[in-house]
Structure formats: structure tokens, C-alpha cells
Design a protein around this motif. Structure first.
Motif, PDB file in Angstrom:
ATOM      1  N   VAL A  68       0.415  -1.070   0.178  1.00 46.48           N
ATOM      2  CA  VAL A  68      -0.027  -0.081  -0.093  1.00 46.48           C
ATOM      3  C   VAL A  68       0.956   1.076   0.078  1.00 46.48           C
ATOM      4  CG1 VAL A  68      -1.980   1.261   1.543  1.00 46.48           C
ATOM      5  CG2 VAL A  68      -2.087  -1.275   0.820  1.00 46.48           C
ATOM      6  N   ALA A  69       0.267   2.263  -1.136  1.00 45.56           N
ATOM      7  CA  ALA A  69       1.315   3.503  -0.195  1.00 45.56           C
ATOM      8  C   ALA A  69      -0.160   4.778  -0.644  1.00 45.56           C
ATOM      9  CB  ALA A  69       1.683   3.869  -2.021  1.00 45.56           C
ATOM     10  N   VAL A  70       0.520   5.182   0.842  1.00 48.25           N
ATOM     11  CA  VAL A  70      -0.162   6.355   1.344  1.00 48.25           C
ATOM     12  C   VAL A  70       0.457   8.159   0.668  1.00 48.25           C
ATOM     13  CG1 VAL A  70      -1.831   5.157   2.096  1.00 48.25           C
ATOM     14  CG2 VAL A  70       0.307   6.475   2.899  1.00 48.25           C
ATOM     15  N   GLN A  71      -0.012   8.834   0.069  1.00 50.68           N
ATOM     16  CA  GLN A  71       0.637  10.325   0.780  1.00 50.68           C
ATOM     17  C   GLN A  71       0.012  10.426   1.699  1.00 50.68           C
ATOM     18  OE1 GLN A  71      -3.338  11.451  -1.637  1.00 50.68           O
ATOM     19  NE2 GLN A  71      -1.804  12.967  -2.167  1.00 50.68           N
ATOM     20  N   PRO A 121       6.031  11.629   0.483  1.00 53.89           N
ATOM     21  CA  PRO A 121       5.980  13.043   1.119  1.00 53.89           C
ATOM     22  C   PRO A 121       5.285  14.298   0.791  1.00 53.89           C
ATOM     23  CG  PRO A 121       8.018  11.537   1.733  1.00 53.89           C
ATOM     24  CD  PRO A 121       7.337  10.843   1.161  1.00 53.89           C
ATOM     25  N   CYS A 122       4.691  14.650   1.094  1.00 54.86           N
ATOM     26  CA  CYS A 122       3.678  15.758   0.720  1.00 54.86           C
ATOM     27  C   CYS A 122       3.450  16.796   1.158  1.00 54.86           C
ATOM     28  CB  CYS A 122       2.409  16.020   0.530  1.00 54.86           C
ATOM     29  SG  CYS A 122       1.828  13.891  -0.547  1.00 54.86           S
ATOM     30  N   GLY A 152       6.578  12.860  -5.041  1.00 51.92           N
ATOM     31  CA  GLY A 152       7.138  12.819  -6.168  1.00 51.92           C
ATOM     32  C   GLY A 152       6.927  10.489  -5.868  1.00 51.92           C
ATOM     33  N   LEU A 153       6.776  10.417  -7.634  1.00 51.18           N
ATOM     34  CA  LEU A 153       6.471   9.210  -7.439  1.00 51.18           C
ATOM     35  C   LEU A 153       7.805   7.904  -7.792  1.00 51.18           C
ATOM     36  CD1 LEU A 153       3.510  10.178 -10.080  1.00 51.18           C
ATOM     37  CD2 LEU A 153       3.478   9.390  -7.004  1.00 51.18           C
ATOM     38  N   ALA A 210      -1.849  18.198 -14.608  1.00 53.88           N
ATOM     39  CA  ALA A 210      -0.411  17.540 -15.505  1.00 53.88           C
ATOM     40  C   ALA A 210       0.218  16.784 -14.073  1.00 53.88           C
ATOM     41  CB  ALA A 210       0.570  19.177 -15.336  1.00 53.88           C
ATOM     42  N   GLU A 211      -0.505  17.058 -12.948  1.00 51.38           N
ATOM     43  CA  GLU A 211       0.219  16.085 -11.815  1.00 51.38           C
ATOM     44  C   GLU A 211      -0.826  15.216 -11.655  1.00 51.38           C
ATOM     45  OE1 GLU A 211       1.327  19.100  -8.333  1.00 51.38           O
ATOM     46  OE2 GLU A 211      -0.672  19.199  -8.491  1.00 51.38           O
ATOM     47  N   LEU A 212      -2.383  14.895 -12.122  1.00 49.56           N
ATOM     48  CA  LEU A 212      -2.534  13.362 -12.246  1.00 49.56           C
ATOM     49  C   LEU A 212      -1.908  13.089 -13.504  1.00 49.56           C
ATOM     50  CD1 LEU A 212      -6.210  14.535 -11.132  1.00 49.56           C
ATOM     51  CD2 LEU A 212      -4.299  13.471  -9.808  1.00 49.56           C
TER      52      LEU A 212
END
Ligand code: PLP
Length: 403
Positions: free
Chosen positions: A123-126, A158-159, A168-169, A194-196
Motif C-alpha cells: 500500500v502507498a499513501v500520501q 511525502p507531501c 515524488g512518485l 499535469a500532476e494527475l
């Protein structure tokens, strides 16, 4: 006696909001004769009445149950009419009714969606993020899968102020499940097209499924900002979207939401996610209330949509008051525009310590940013959900922060 689900013990102590409520009670008990009333800008619960057209829909839904000709029982995956209206209003009819599942709310669906992937999923989360993504993953055991300390199976992206609250992805794991919320709770950041696009490209490249939480989409006022992940080409192959009537229609207590699961979306083995979601919903959910669905249908009429807009505008007005008051004190904020949350920075400070200071000096309850993840440290979330008079009063009291 059966033994306890071991994953329950892995949940971090106390869900954030009960802990805030406990500290508020503790504070009130210590100041029993305090003449200044405590105001909450802490929780994301709506406060304003359901507006007339939508309310009439709820009343009509209840009335229909009283007559044999109009009585209805279980509605399974939701009223066809409502699923079609959702597709028309929010997705330009791009989805069939079979791709839209009506629910009792986004939070409930987020919990159930995890059943599709089981304990083995990465799982990845902001970071920070809405706590349900992490806690729900812990409950199904997904947090434990690489045996690391704490939540080793969860990758925190990290946001921060530095990256404009868009992660960063590079660190996004291959074949993982990514929870992504925009407009974001708690940072108030709203991802650009652009981000999405970058997000969808990364997901397609890495075999990631995005659970896109659009619960605050109706707060977006900038027409350039996407209200749905499905504005991005390729997203049908990598994204599920959860959404809700809670914040746009004041349905936090009424309970109504939906999840979009495109037919194109598959697991690594090529099996259909849509078919499994239908199976899961049919197994452990028996449909949203018919009364709520009647209210939802009213909310999606042209008059109902005007009320949705008016309600969101009201809370956005609150947000502007709060953000303005904070900025007057030189506090750097994000959010509060296209979002009902204001994310305020207190560099070098501990979030709970700032929470206590605001409670002490202003008698205002907030939410400590650290409760949303490690990158929330030194931030405070202010919620715009409140009566106007309370918000004005609280905004005025925030001047005391300078003392
Ligand atoms: N998603 C986010 C990001 C939220 O902040 C909330 C509620 O605060 C929800 C979902 C819950 O929505 P619902 O009331 O539909 O369960």
C-alpha cells in the motif's frame, strides 16, 4: 474464547478524532468556570441544514415507503436512476450503471475495497493522509507484509510545502495500491491536470491501482482543476474512484456515496476488479438506504445542484475567513481554496503542542497535523465546517496567537 484479530493490536493508539475529543474534554474539565465557549474547527463534520430541494427528496423517499404501490426493499448496488444520474452529472455519461456502485459512504467503501486485495498487497499513501487508508490497511494485515517495524508494508509518499503537496512518485512501489485524495484532506491541496497525468502514467507503468478519493471534488472552483481522475486518459485502466454526498450535500449523517469501478480495470492476473467488487458488495453490503438515495437523486437535479454549489460556497466562505485570519498573523497556509481544509505551518513546532496552544489562547479546537502522518508534523489542520457566527468568532480569536 476466540483470539483477538492480531492486526487490531497493530493499530496506532486511538483514532485521531476520539483523541482530540478526549483532550477537549480534559481541557474543559480543567477549566469548569471558563466563560469562553470552546469552538471546534477540528473535525470534518458538516454543520449546516440540508437545503430544501434535497431535503424534499429525502422526505419524498420516506413517504414512498408508507404506501404499498411505492414501497421498495433492498436496492442492492443502488437505484438504476441514481447510478445513471451520477454518470451523467459527474462523468458525462462515460460509465454504464454497472460501473457505478451506490454505497453508504466513501469511508465504508474504502474499508471494503481493501478486501479485494487482501493482506499481501503493498500500500502507498500520501503523507499526510486521511487516517482510514492506513488504519484500514493495518486491519486487513497489509501493513505487516514485509515484516518491517510498525507499518512496514505501507509506503509513505511525502507531501510537503517544498513539493507543493504532490509526492515524488519514484518511491511508489511496483504493483501496489495507492490511495490518492484530491482535493486533499488534510493539506487542502488540489492536484492539477499535469500532476494527475503524471500520477496515471506512473500507475500504468508500475502496475499500480489508484484508489482516488474525490470526496471534496465539489469544492473545486477553478475550472482548470480536475474533479475526477477519469479526466485523465488511461485512468480507466488503473483507477477506482470513491466519492460521497457527505460534504457537498450535507449527508454526513444521512449516508450516501458511490464508487466507480471501470470494466477495463484488472488485477495482475487479468481478472476483472469490477466483477469482484460486485461480489464483495453483494456479500457484505445490502445497499444504501432508499431514503438517502431519494435525497441523492434530488441533489442531482438542476435545482439540487444549485443547492450543492451554495452549500460548498458557504463552507468555502468560512475557509476564506479562517485562512485570512491566519495569514494576518503571518502564518503560512495552503488550502482553503478549492477545498474546505486549511493547512497551517508552524515550523519547528510539535503539532500537539500547537494544538494545545490554540486551545489555551483561543479556545479553538483544531486537528494536529501529525495525526495524519509523519509529514504532518508542525502543521495544524483547520476545518471550514462550522456555523458562520462560530467561524467569525474563532477567526477573531486567532489574533491571540500573536500574544
Ligand atoms: N474521504 C475523505 C478524504 C474524507 O475526509 C472523508 C470524511 O471526512 C470521507 C472520505 C468520508 O466520507 P463519507 O462520509 O462518505 O464516509
Amino acid at each position: 474464547m476466540p483470539v483477538r484479530n492480531p492486526y487490531l493490536a497493530a493499530l496506532k493508539a486511538g483514532y485521531l478524532f476520539p483523541e482530540i475529543a478526549r483532550r477537549r474534554r480534559e481541557f474543559a474539565a480543567l477549566h469548569p468556570d471558563d466563560p469562553v465557549r470552546i469552538i471546534s474547527l477540528g473535525v470534518g463534520n458538516t454543520t449546516e441544514p440540508v437545503l430544501p430541494v434535497i431535503n424534499a427528496g429525502l422526505v419524498e423517499g420516506a413517504r414512498k415507503l408508507s404506501k404499498v404501490e411505492t414501497y421498495t426493499g433492498y436496492s442492492d448496488e443502488g437505484l438504476l436512476e441514481l447510478r445513471e444520474a451520477i454518470s451523467r452529472v459527474f462523468y458525462q455519461s462515460a460509465f454504464s450503471a454497472g460501473e457505478i456502485f451506490i454505497s453508504d459512504g466513501a469511508k465504508c467503501d474504502i474499508g471494503r475495497l481493501q478486501l479485494l486485495f487482501g493482506a499481501g498487497v503493498k500500500v502507498a499513501v500520501q503523507d499526510p493522509s486521511y487516517p482510514v487508508y492506513v488504519d484500514g490497511s493495518v486491519l486487513i494485515g497489509a501493513a505487516q507484509n514485509d515484516g518491517g517495524e510498525g507499518y512496514g508494508g505501507i509506503t509513505y509518499l511525502p507531501c510537503t510545502a517544498e513539493n507543493g503537496y504532490f509526492p515524488g512518485l519514484e518511491a511508489l512501489p511496483q504493483n501496489s495500491l495507492l490511495y490518492f485524495c484530491s482535493p486533499n484532506n488534510p493539506t487542502g491541496a488540489t492536484a492539477t491536470k499535469a500532476e494527475l497525468t503524471e500520477l496515471v502514467h506512473a500507475a500504468l507503468k508500475k502496475g499500480v491501482i489508484i484508489i482516488f478519493d474525490a470526496a471534496y471534488a465539489e469544492y473545486i472552483r477553478d475550472p482548470a482543476l480536475p474533479k475526477t481522475i477519469y479526466d485523465i486518459p488511461g485512468s480507466r485502466n488503473c483507477a477506482v474512484e470513491v466519492n460521497s454526498f457527505s460534504k457537498p450535500a450535507g449527508f454526513t449523517g444521512v449516508r450516501l456515496g458511490w464508487t466507480v469501478v471501470p470494466k477495463e480495470l484488472t488485477y495482475a492476473g487479468g481478472e476483472s476488479v469490477n466483477a469482484d467488487w460486485s461480489r464483495v458488495m453483494g456479500t457484505i453490503f445490502n445497499g444504501a438506504s432508499n431514503i438517502s438515495q431519494a435525497g441523492g437523486l434530488a441533489a442531482l437535479t438542476s435545482e439540487g445542484l444549485k443547492e450543492v454549489r451554495a452549500l460548498c460556497d458557504f463552507y468555502l466562505g468560512n475557509a476564506a475567513l479562517i485562512r485570512g485570519a491566519l495569514e494576518k498573523q503571518g502564518i503560512i497556509c495552503s488550502g482553503g481554496v478549492n477545498s474546505p481544509y486549511i493547512w497551517a505551518r508552524f515550523p519547528g513546532r510539535d503539532s500537539w503542542e500547537v494544538f494545545a496552544e490554540i486551545l489555551e489562547k483561543c479556545r479553538v479546537v483544531t486537528t494536529p497535523g501529525s495525526g495524519f502522518g509523519p509529514c504532518g508534523q508542525s502543521f495544524i489542520r483547520f476545518s471550514a465546517f462550522g456555523h458562520r457566527a462560530d467561524v467569525k468568532e474563532a477567526a477573531g480569536r486567532l489574533r491571540k496567537l500573536a500574544d
